[in-house]
Design an enzyme around this catalytic site. Sequence first.
Site, mmCIF file in Angstrom:
data_model
loop_
_atom_site.group_PDB
_atom_site.id
_atom_site.type_symbol
_atom_site.label_atom_id
_atom_site.label_comp_id
_atom_site.label_asym_id
_atom_site.label_seq_id
_atom_site.Cartn_x
_atom_site.Cartn_y
_atom_site.Cartn_z
ATOM 1 N N ARG A 1 0.854 -1.192 0.000
ATOM 2 C CA ARG A 1 0.000 0.000 0.000
ATOM 3 C C ARG A 1 0.883 1.232 0.000
ATOM 4 N NH1 ARG A 1 -3.991 2.231 4.750
ATOM 5 N NH2 ARG A 1 -2.094 3.377 5.281
ATOM 6 N N TYR B 1 -2.775 12.115 7.084
ATOM 7 C CA TYR B 1 -3.101 10.846 7.745
ATOM 8 C C TYR B 1 -2.637 9.683 6.868
ATOM 9 C CZ TYR B 1 -5.758 7.200 10.105
ATOM 10 O OH TYR B 1 -6.114 6.063 10.792
ATOM 11 N N ASP C 1 -5.043 3.929 -0.119
ATOM 12 C CA ASP C 1 -6.173 4.182 0.773
ATOM 13 C C ASP C 1 -6.544 5.657 0.701
ATOM 14 O OD1 ASP C 1 -8.079 4.222 2.751
ATOM 15 O OD2 ASP C 1 -6.851 3.209 4.251
ATOM 16 N N HIS D 1 -9.155 6.880 2.456
ATOM 17 C CA HIS D 1 -9.649 7.213 3.797
ATOM 18 C C HIS D 1 -10.952 8.010 3.768
ATOM 19 C CE1 HIS D 1 -5.297 6.470 5.007
ATOM 20 N NE2 HIS D 1 -5.992 5.617 5.734
ATOM 21 N N GLU E 1 -8.884 2.096 -1.995
ATOM 22 C CA GLU E 1 -9.618 1.746 -0.774
ATOM 23 C C GLU E 1 -10.418 2.921 -0.221
ATOM 24 O OE1 GLU E 1 -8.375 0.562 3.800
ATOM 25 O OE2 GLU E 1 -7.027 0.068 2.141
ATOM 26 N N GLU F 1 -13.885 -1.792 6.113
ATOM 27 C CA GLU F 1 -13.241 -2.022 7.399
ATOM 28 C C GLU F 1 -14.055 -1.459 8.558
ATOM 29 O OE1 GLU F 1 -9.849 1.173 8.355
ATOM 30 O OE2 GLU F 1 -9.577 0.230 6.403
ATOM 31 N N ARG G 1 -13.534 -5.494 2.983
ATOM 32 C CA ARG G 1 -12.458 -5.394 3.970
ATOM 33 C C ARG G 1 -12.919 -5.574 5.417
ATOM 34 N NH1 ARG G 1 -7.911 -3.739 3.888
ATOM 35 N NH2 ARG G 1 -8.123 -1.992 5.334
ATOM 36 N N GLU H 1 -4.390 -7.377 4.925
ATOM 37 C CA GLU H 1 -3.522 -6.316 5.434
ATOM 38 C C GLU H 1 -2.710 -6.843 6.617
ATOM 39 O OE1 GLU H 1 -3.925 -1.647 6.896
ATOM 40 O OE2 GLU H 1 -5.686 -2.951 6.879
ATOM 41 N N TRP I 1 -11.771 11.812 7.703
ATOM 42 C CA TRP I 1 -10.322 11.709 7.814
ATOM 43 C C TRP I 1 -9.749 10.692 6.853
ATOM 44 C CZ3 TRP I 1 -8.806 6.846 9.349
ATOM 45 C CH2 TRP I 1 -9.723 6.059 10.060
#
Length: 402
Positions: free
Chosen positions: A147, A159, A210, A212, A236, A262, A283, A339, A402
Amino acid sequence: MKIVDARVIVTCPGRNFVTLKIVTDEGVTGVGDATLNGRELAVASYLRDHVAPLLIGRDPARIEDTWQYLYQGAYWRRGPVTMSAIAAVDTALWDIKGKVAGLPVYQLLGGRSREGVTVYGHANGETVEEVLVEVARYVDLGYRAVRVQCGVPGLPKTYGVSADKLFYEPADAALPSEATWSTQRYLAHVPTVFARVRDEFGPTLRLLHDVHHRLTPIEAARLGRSLEPYALTWMEDPVPADLQEGFRLIRQHTTTPVAVGEVFNSIFDAAQLIREQLIDYIRTTVVHAGGITHLRRIFDLAALHHVRSGSHGATDLSPVCMAAALQLDISIPNFGLQEYMRHTAQTDEVFPHGYHYADGYLHPAEAPGLGVDIDEEAAARYPYAPAYLPVNRLEDGTVHPW
């Protein structure tokens, strides 16, 4: 065999974990992860005050019945706190089941579907040059998937970019820290990062990114299209999944694969995205989606719709959760990626485990059960310490995902 004790253990060997340990009258024990990043004590209380008393005297072999009892028997269903608590119970009962049978849990799930579980690591840096160094580090460690996250020029902090590369922990303060975000700067920069990474490492290394949850659907579609030349394995969490119709718009404009889930807690969070084939990887995790029993249902539904697993595996999932995830990963037919963020030596001391990494793969323990435990004496040396994930604001001060 009956359950005689259910202990909730909160410990912080570098970061907070909540663990449930179930004890039977025959001395067989099982462990389950109940960690909910930034809300750990809420789950600990839910387990200690509302779930543990219900377990005493129950037959630990009745995993499905216990799952339904805790889920259907609570008027207030689902949600991260409830489902993390149920996950801890479910995972601990599978651990006991495997120990009684004398088999690793994956054998009870149908046996191996593959020789190893392909994992990906996190390569990140403030600059593209730093990112290239970190990608090379993971390639040298044998990783087949990486990643890639990079700082955004003009923003003081991003982040997903950290100083400590192998043991990154994003929950960084007793009160949430704040960072500044600019979508315009980000969208202009990310494609240039992947152009450099592909040029340096060639076409076969699997690359992931990602987002986010930071974009709107049309912004995510633009990003996905701009990344198509670099053949990502997935993009992602491109948008918050609260409005799932937004994923249709992304699908209309880009062929970059999408991974999400996730923060999902149940099959109902994922069903529309899976059935409409709006995502490519799901995920969801053992700890946040009701344990092995319920996550297997999600993966079974996904298998019918060309969706593969890609379970979350950040440091807020303890080695107990990772051990459980690997037992499921090795057995399901539609596994994609896992992951893998490495835990610190202190965490590994508290949670001795038998799974191991070799040449790009994690291998589950062959011991009966999950092949992981908690050292309660070691855990007691690391008391709970409040820690929260950061909050993002736009350059004008507006709170932003975020």
